[in-house]
Design a protein around this motif. Structure first.
Motif, short mmCIF file in Angstrom:
data_model
loop_
_atom_site.label_atom_id
_atom_site.label_comp_id
_atom_site.label_asym_id
_atom_site.label_seq_id
_atom_site.Cartn_x
_atom_site.Cartn_y
_atom_site.Cartn_z
N LYS A 225 30.06 -42.62 68.12
CA LYS A 225 29.67 -43.71 69.00
C LYS A 225 30.38 -44.98 68.56
CE LYS A 225 25.53 -45.98 70.82
NZ LYS A 225 24.07 -46.09 70.74
N PRO A 226 31.01 -45.71 69.51
CA PRO A 226 31.14 -45.44 70.94
C PRO A 226 32.29 -44.47 71.20
CG PRO A 226 32.14 -47.54 70.42
CD PRO A 226 31.55 -47.04 69.14
N THR A 227 32.15 -43.66 72.23
CA THR A 227 33.16 -42.65 72.52
C THR A 227 33.31 -42.46 74.02
OG1 THR A 227 33.87 -40.40 71.97
CG2 THR A 227 31.55 -40.71 72.48
N TYR A 228 34.51 -41.99 74.43
CA TYR A 228 34.83 -41.77 75.85
C TYR A 228 35.70 -40.53 75.93
CZ TYR A 228 33.04 -46.47 76.05
OH TYR A 228 32.21 -47.56 75.92
N PHE A 229 35.77 -39.97 77.15
CA PHE A 229 36.42 -38.67 77.34
C PHE A 229 37.50 -38.79 78.39
CE2 PHE A 229 32.00 -38.22 76.15
CZ PHE A 229 32.03 -37.33 75.09
N VAL A 230 38.58 -38.02 78.20
CA VAL A 230 39.69 -38.06 79.14
C VAL A 230 40.34 -36.68 79.19
CG1 VAL A 230 41.39 -38.75 77.42
CG2 VAL A 230 41.74 -39.40 79.80
N GLU B 59 49.26 -40.10 90.19
CA GLU B 59 48.19 -39.38 90.91
C GLU B 59 47.12 -38.84 89.95
OE1 GLU B 59 47.73 -39.02 94.10
OE2 GLU B 59 49.52 -40.19 94.63
N LEU B 60 47.37 -38.88 88.64
CA LEU B 60 46.49 -38.24 87.68
C LEU B 60 45.06 -38.81 87.70
CD1 LEU B 60 46.41 -36.01 85.60
CD2 LEU B 60 47.18 -37.64 83.86
N PRO B 61 44.84 -40.13 87.78
CA PRO B 61 43.45 -40.62 87.82
C PRO B 61 42.67 -40.07 89.01
CG PRO B 61 44.95 -42.40 87.28
CD PRO B 61 45.80 -41.24 87.68
N ARG B 62 43.33 -40.02 90.20
CA ARG B 62 42.64 -39.48 91.37
C ARG B 62 42.41 -37.98 91.23
NH1 ARG B 62 44.03 -36.74 95.57
NH2 ARG B 62 46.23 -36.84 94.99
N ARG C 129 20.42 -30.26 85.47
CA ARG C 129 21.46 -30.94 86.24
C ARG C 129 22.32 -31.78 85.29
NH1 ARG C 129 21.19 -31.44 91.64
NH2 ARG C 129 22.18 -33.51 91.52
N PHE C 130 23.53 -32.07 85.64
CA PHE C 130 24.42 -32.90 84.83
C PHE C 130 23.85 -34.32 84.74
CE2 PHE C 130 28.07 -35.79 84.35
CZ PHE C 130 28.58 -35.32 83.14
N ASP C 131 23.82 -34.85 83.56
CA ASP C 131 23.29 -36.20 83.33
C ASP C 131 24.28 -37.22 83.89
OD1 ASP C 131 22.22 -38.57 82.44
OD2 ASP C 131 21.80 -37.85 80.41
N ASP C 132 23.90 -37.92 84.95
CA ASP C 132 24.81 -38.86 85.60
C ASP C 132 25.17 -40.05 84.72
OD1 ASP C 132 24.92 -37.32 87.86
OD2 ASP C 132 23.25 -38.35 88.86
N SER C 133 24.38 -40.31 83.66
CA SER C 133 24.70 -41.45 82.78
C SER C 133 25.98 -41.21 81.99
CB SER C 133 23.55 -41.71 81.81
OG SER C 133 23.36 -40.59 80.94
N PHE C 134 26.39 -39.92 81.93
CA PHE C 134 27.63 -39.62 81.21
C PHE C 134 28.87 -39.82 82.07
CE2 PHE C 134 24.95 -36.41 78.66
CZ PHE C 134 24.62 -37.37 77.73
N ARG C 135 28.63 -40.01 83.36
CA ARG C 135 29.78 -40.05 84.28
C ARG C 135 30.71 -41.24 84.00
NH1 ARG C 135 33.65 -39.41 86.15
NH2 ARG C 135 34.36 -38.62 88.18
N ASP C 136 30.14 -42.39 83.57
CA ASP C 136 30.99 -43.57 83.34
C ASP C 136 31.64 -43.55 81.96
OD1 ASP C 136 28.80 -43.96 81.79
OD2 ASP C 136 28.31 -45.97 82.54
N LYS C 137 31.57 -42.39 81.29
CA LYS C 137 32.27 -42.23 80.02
C LYS C 137 33.49 -41.32 80.15
CE LYS C 137 28.19 -42.81 77.04
NZ LYS C 137 28.69 -44.04 76.40
N ILE C 138 33.73 -40.83 81.35
CA ILE C 138 34.78 -39.83 81.53
C ILE C 138 35.80 -40.36 82.54
CG2 ILE C 138 35.26 -37.44 82.14
CD1 ILE C 138 32.25 -36.86 81.71
N GLY C 139 37.07 -40.29 82.16
CA GLY C 139 38.12 -40.65 83.11
C GLY C 139 39.20 -41.53 82.50
N ILE C 140 40.39 -41.39 83.04
CA ILE C 140 41.54 -42.13 82.52
C ILE C 140 41.35 -43.64 82.70
CG2 ILE C 140 44.01 -42.54 82.85
CD1 ILE C 140 44.27 -39.59 83.58
N ASN C 141 40.95 -44.04 83.89
CA ASN C 141 40.79 -45.47 84.14
C ASN C 141 39.71 -46.08 83.25
OD1 ASN C 141 42.77 -45.57 86.08
ND2 ASN C 141 41.36 -45.20 87.80
N ILE C 142 38.62 -45.33 83.03
CA ILE C 142 37.54 -45.82 82.16
C ILE C 142 38.04 -45.97 80.73
CG2 ILE C 142 35.33 -45.18 81.13
CD1 ILE C 142 34.59 -43.93 83.82
N VAL C 143 38.78 -44.98 80.24
CA VAL C 143 39.32 -45.04 78.87
C VAL C 143 40.27 -46.22 78.74
CG1 VAL C 143 40.89 -43.89 77.27
CG2 VAL C 143 39.01 -42.61 78.33
N ARG C 144 41.12 -46.43 79.74
CA ARG C 144 42.06 -47.53 79.69
C ARG C 144 41.33 -48.87 79.58
NH1 ARG C 144 46.67 -45.79 83.66
NH2 ARG C 144 45.04 -46.05 85.19
#
Length: 1048
Positions: free
Chosen positions: A317-322, A345-348, A374-389
């Motif tokens: 912590k803190p951590t993010y996924f890509v 096109e990779l982020p999309r 169900r998938f925990d939606d709070s994790f959704r804003d930790k995943i993605g290229i734009n978020i990591v950037r």
């Protein structure tokens, strides 16, 4: 191409962190010079930096959101402008150790996706890993927004002319070049290679990618070289850390993260870095977990996915996924344009794949029986290229914002220093006319003379500038510096010499004096005390029989051949004094010269501290050093000459009972001198006239008969030639200690003469040094000669170079301008942080106001310089007329053929730099020192007096056929048992003298032996035997110690 680009590249120099560490800087929050409003504004950001739990909060993001920011970035444009200027200033003016500008570094194991992450910032492929070429140095990618460029257009600012499609090959060639050039460091270098590029799609940002960490022992040298680079970055508190690991890699299996932790926290640097430990590094770090697509494939239900992400977040912590790449896409299989399109096109694509995966997880959770979450939606804003950037940018933005108060304070301090430097240069510029230079030189010379007088006497006018605890020196310190640090030190062989340690071992009363911190003339008194102790503690070599017999020969201007021991005493006393004193006087003179040279340096450094503009006037300072040397040398030569005469007088005519003379002189004090001492009563001693009246000291003196003049002429009759037994060579009791008595008395008398000579000629004169300057030789002092010089000669002496000083002024002006620009950039960045809703027009207006202040500063500096230039032009048309000691002096040209011409001064005038002038002076001083060593020598004296194997003795053993003195060696004493010679009878009775070869001769026969044989026998038998005829009572051939030891 590689060499050219390497030259153009900007290498950031890593500097050592201060001893306080990053944590203590954070605790201070602000410098005392930081405005209070800045502290209030930035305090929330500092709190966020110190608490990782708040790191994911959107408050910091909202605080630094800017007007008109580019597309997907959160970096504030004004903040990055301030960052860029600060980095340039730190590198340009070499203040990186003071101006610690936060930077960002990416670190992780190889194959964790570092290159792909960089490519997502660059928006085009630049990786060369597929070519099996290792990254050999850090690469700093500096991205800049340029709205003028067209869509898709990318321009290189560093490595100008390079195209994006060629960057990968360019870096590959660079790494090959570094591998060869830096073989000494394992084929790696620590300094980064800078790639600066512009695009209308970029957010202003800089990120440093270092070589990937390598585990295992497959290539130990490679691993250690990479870890050394990593330590220099992650251990440095000005770097925010972005560490990468694969999502599926467990915590205890992550070699890279474990290595980073050890590099940061180890008390002792693992790679010999000078940086202190960084225990709070985790507060300045985020973890990016890559290859999330593998995690998606391995976790096909919501329960497993939630548990895996929860564990990963808790562990890092803190951590993010890509994800990086989907569908097995291989960039080397595609063209450059295809790869650019794929990266765009990779982020999309990633978002679609993640949404699809989440949808499948939720679909399984909705099926019956409902056994999956169900998938925990709070994790959704930790995943993605734009978020990591954005989170990487946010990490830097937060750190930079928190550092602004300190950066602003450092810039303000540097600005003060730069203005002081400019003012000093301006003052130096104003002194570039001959009249002012004459005044400056005159002030220095006069102030030196006054300061030297005060320093020698240690007057209250100067004691503040030379406090005893700091400026004083002990004898041990003087001895050490004299031997080891003084370049003019001339090694001497002095038999009597004692080091300070040897003196302390004797437990004498001198020890407390040696430890005193002294300065000025008091150092000479201590030196005299040390010299006296060394002399009186020395036991000269004992006399041997052959020396006695040779010395007592009466054919020394006499009238017969009778043996004369009185003459031998004179010769031996004179030789003993020479043995003890000759080299000692050389040593004493050197010590005086060293202390005087140290005094000059102390006064010189004291005066130049308040006159820094004179430091570069090497010619003048060298000429002054030369004059000081000449003055001091003359004083020392006069003292040595006086000592020379005293030594000659005290040893040429021997007073046989000098102690008796001293006693008689003491008792001849006139009793008419009224002193309290003479009035003292002596208890128990009464007058013969009246038993009740006690006598006093004066009565005793009155009762002593007046000494007769003949008593002084003939001495105490304790030593006369007729007291010697002509047959046995023995003497009565009162004559045996005569040589030692006279030698000791002469030593004491000569020591007094030496101290008086050095005090009279050196110490006393140095306390009126200002008078010596005006009475210097060659008809005029240096100051008067300078005043008589023409303007052209003064200009040459002062190295006047107006163009060079103007250039220095321009550089100082530019530094002030750059610092003012940086301060404006910092203030603009702070204003935007304080007021996030400020418009571009308001910001532009604020910047214009601040630039008006900058222009005013520049105008003021330019105006001051023009005033000085105007004054200089005015002075050039004015003939100077100065006076010294109320005597008017006008300029005149000095002809090189003038009778007062000085070759040494002309040589110094031709030296255009301090180094060459110092070298010339050093050689000149050494030459004079060597010449002066023998100035006090008498006829028969040698600098090798105490040498073990003097060169002057080679003629004794030289081969008469070759006369090669270079190969001559002194014969060594025999180790066999030898006959110890005795005083023989001068009668006709024959005594045999044995030698180691068994040969024997009578006394008379010995005189007929060939000369070469006799010399050899004397060397083998007599030269190394000690003999003192005056210490053995009742010498006789039958009872002597020598006879008992001789073979039968």
């Amino acid at each position: 191409m590689i060499a050219d680009n390497s030259t153009r590249s900007h290498s950031a120099k890593l500097t050592q962190q201060g001893t306080d560490g990053f944590g203590s800087e954070r605790k201070r929050k602000s410098s005392p010079k930081t405005p209070e409003d800045l502290e209030v504004i930035l305090k929330p950001l500092e709190m966020q930096m110190s608490d990782t739990s708040n790191f994911e909060s959107t408050n910091a993001l909202n605080t630094v959101t800017t007007v008109g920011q580019q597309q997907d970035g959160i970096i504030d444009r004004s903040a990055f402008n301030a960052y860029t200027q600060l980095r340039q200033i730190a590198e340009k003016y070499r203040i990186e150790d003071k101006l610690e500008v936060p930077q960002l570094v990416i670190v992780g194991e190889t194959s964790t996706g570092k290159s792909m992450l960089v490519q997502n910032f660059l928006r085009f492929p630049c990786s060369f890993a597929q070519a099996n070429i290792a990254t050999r140095c850090p690469v700093a990618y500096r991205l800049r927004y340029n709205g003028v460029l067209k869509d898709g257009e990318i321009r290189f600012r560093e490595s100008e002319g390079l195209k994006p499609e060629n960057l990968a090959n360019h870096l590959k060639d660079l790494m090959k070049h570094i591998e060869v050039e830096y073989k000494a460091t394992g084929g790696f270098r620590i300094e980064p290679y800078v790639v600066e590029i512009e695009s209308n799609k970029y957010t202003d940002f800089e990120i440093i990618d270092i070589p990937g960490l390598v585990g295992g022992d497959h290539n130990k040298d490679h691993r250690e070289a990479v870890e050394k680079i990593a330590e220099r970055y992650v251990r440095d508190s000005k770097f925010e850390i972005v560490q990468l690991k694969e999502t599926t890699q467990l915590k205890h299996n992550s070699y890279g993260l474990r290595c980073i932790h050890e590099l940061c926290t180890s008390e002792t640097s693992l790679c010999a870095s000078e940086l202190p430990p960084r225990p709070d590094y985790h507060k300045h770090l985020i973890t990016i977990q890559t290859k999330f697509d593998t995690f998606m494939k391995d976790n096909t239900n919501g329960t497993a996915a939630n548990q895996g992400i929860t564990t990963a977040v808790a562990d890092f912590k803190p951590t993010y996924f890509v994800n990086m790449i989907f569908g097995g896409y291989v960039m080397t299989d595609h063209t450059y344009d295809e790869n650019v399109q794929y990266i765009a096109e990779l982020p999309r694509l990633e978002e679609n794949e993640i949404n699809k995966w989440v949808s499948e997880l939720n679909s399984k959770a909705n099926q019956s029986p409902n056994k999956y979450q169900r998938f925990d939606d709070s994790f959704r804003d930790k995943i993605g290229i734009n978020i990591v950037r954005k989170q990487i940018q946010k990490l830097w933005q937060t750190a930079f914002s928190a550092a602004l108060p300190k950066l602003n304070s450092v810039i303000s301090q540097q600005l003060i220093l730069a203005k002081q430097k400019y003012a000093e240069l301006l003052k130096q510029f104003s002194q570039q006319d001959t009249s002012t230079i004459r005044e400056i030189y005159g002030d220095y010379v006069r102030e030196f003379g006054s300061s030297m007088c005060e320093y020698m006497a240690y007057r209250s006018e100067i004691d503040f500038f030379f406090p005893t605890p700091k400026a004083g020196t002990s004898y041990e310190e003087i001895e050490h510096d004299f031997k080891n640090d003084w370049e003019r030190h001339h090694p001497l062989e002095w038999s009597a010499y004692l080091t300070s340690q040897q003196i302390e071992e004797k437990q004498c009363e001198l020890i407390p004096i040696l430890k005193l911190k002294l300065l000025g003339a008091r150092q000479f008194l201590r030196l005299q005390q040390v010299f006296s102790y060394i002399i009186l503690a020395y036991e000269p070599r004992k006399l041997t029989r052959d020396i006695i017999e040779i010395s007592e020969s009466h054919l020394y201007g006499g009238i017969d051949d009778n043996e004369n021991l009185a003459k031998a005493v004179r010769e031996r006393v004179r030789s003993g004094i020479r043995e003890t004193f000759l080299i000692g006087i050389c040593w004493l003179t050197q010590m005086y010269r060293y202390i005087l040279d140290t005094c000059k340096q102390n006064i010189k450094h004291y005066l130049l501290q308040s006159r820094p503009h004179l430091i570069d006037h090497s010619k003048f300072l060298s000429l002054f050093d030369l004059e000081y040397h000449r003055i001091v040398r003359q004083l020392l030569l006069e003292a040595v000459q006086s000592v020379k005469h005293a030594r000659n007088i005290s040893t040429s005519y021997i007073v046989c009972d000098i102690t008796a003379r001293i006693k008689k002189l003491a008792f001849s004090i006139p009793t008419e001198i009224k002193q309290p001492y003479f009035e003292q009563k002596i208890p128990g001693l009464t007058s013969t006239n009246n038993d009740e009246d006690e006598v006093n000291v004066a009565d005793i003196f009155k009762a002593i008969p007046c000494p007769k003049i003949l008593d002084f002429i003939f001495g105490s009759e304790s030593y006369l030639t007729d007291k010697r037994n002509a047959l046995t060579g023995n003497h009565h009791e009162n004559g045996r200690n005569t040589v030692k008595e006279i030698y000791t008395a002469v030593c004491g008398q000569l020591l007094v003469d030496i101290h008086k000579s050095f005090n009279a000629y050196v110490v006393m004169n140095m306390q009126k040094f200002n008078e010596l300057q005006s009475n210097n030789n060659k008809n005029s002092s240096l100051l008067i000669r300078i005043m008589k010089m023409s303007d052209q000669e003064v200009g040459t002496l002062a190295n006047i170079n107006i163009n060079e000083i103007k250039q220095s002024l321009k550089m100082a002006h530019d530094e002030i301008h750059d610092l003012l620009e940086a301060r404006i950039a910092i203030e603009i960045a702070i204003e935007k942080m304080r007021n996030p809703h400020i418009t571009e027009n308001e910001l532009r207006h604020l910047e214009q106001q601040k630039r008006k202040h900058l222009q005013a500063e520049s105008y003021y500096l330019d105006r001051e310089q023009k005033k000085v230039e105007k004054e200089l032009r005015k002075r050039q048309h004015t003939t100077h007329s100065l006076s010294i000691d109320n005597s008017g002096i006008t300029t005149r040209h000095i002809d090189i053929n003038d009778e007062n011409d000085d070759d040494d001064e002309h040589e110094l005038m031709s030296c255009n730099d301090k180094t060459s002038a110092d070298y010339y002076l050093l050689q000149l001083f050494k030459k004079h020192d060597n010449e002066d060593l023998t100035y006090g020598f008498l006829r028969g004296d040698s600098i090798e007096e105490n040498a073990k194997d003097p060169i002057a003795h080679r003629h004794i053993y030289v081969n008469p056929k070759t006369l090669d003195y270079n190969t001559t060696t002194t014969p060594q004493p025999s180790t066999q048992t030898e006959y110890e010679p005795v005083w023989e009878s001068r009668s006709t009775e024959h005594k045999k003298i044995a030698n180691n070869t068994g040969n024997s001769y009578t006394t008379m026969e010995r005189r007929s032996v060939p000369k070469s044989t006799r010399v050899k026998q004397q060397v083998n038998h007599y030269a190394y035997q000690e003999f003192d005829p005056l210490k053995s009572p009742g010498h006789s051939p039958t009872t002597s110690r020598q006879d008992k030891a001789s073979p039968k």
